[in-house]
Design a protein around this motif. Structure first.
Motif: not given
Length: 155
Positions: A34-39
């Motif tokens: 989630q952090q890789f994709v969104k942030r």
């Protein structure tokens, strides 16, 4: 969104899964992807994450290698209908077409070619004429190169 992040989301959606489940399946904490994709953290997936994702989805881990360049994604399939077998075949063709190139160029070029190959494989299968032998694969490569307007590889 860069091609690697889009591909990852499409693969996850195609499996009916979610970022947290896949993060845990590859041995990372639930928020990793989630952090890789969104942030955008990490900026590029490290080798261990690429290897784990490749194993999880049954694809070449190099498709998760970022080129560092921002390019528009060319993946045009319906993620819910993604066929892992066709994706593997498309990646094999793309890798053979790309051949030896710098790491910076490989990722985005391989994704672009694999996308076009996947589309052709799906079209031919839908027409009831699946591509199954080497001669057809060679014609497929020539067709893909024309579609993306790329010069053929040196012989």
């Amino acid at each position: 969104m860069d091609p690697v992040r889009k591909l990852l989301l499409d693969l996850i959606a195609g499996r009916g899964s979610d970022l947290a489940s896949v993060s845990r399946a590859i041995g990372k904490n639930h928020a990793y992807l989630q952090q890789f994709v969104k942030r955008g953290v990490p900026r590029h997936l490290p080798e261990d994450a690429r290897e784990a994702l490749g194993g999880h989805f049954g694809v070449d881990p190099n498709i998760f290698r970022s080129s560092g360049k921002s390019r528009r994604s060319t993946w045009s399939y319906d993620a819910r209908r993604l066929d892992a077998g066709k994706l593997r075949r498309a990646m094999l063709v793309a890798e053979s077409v790309v051949g030896p190139r710098s790491v910076e160029d490989r990722g985005s070029v391989v994704l672009e070619i694999a996308s076009a190959v996947y589309d052709v494989l799906a079209e031919k299968e839908a027409e009831g004429k699946p591509i199954t032998d080497d001669d057809e694969a060679l014609r497929l490569i020539a067709s893909v190169l024309r579609r993306i307007r790329m010069p053929p590889p040196p012989v």
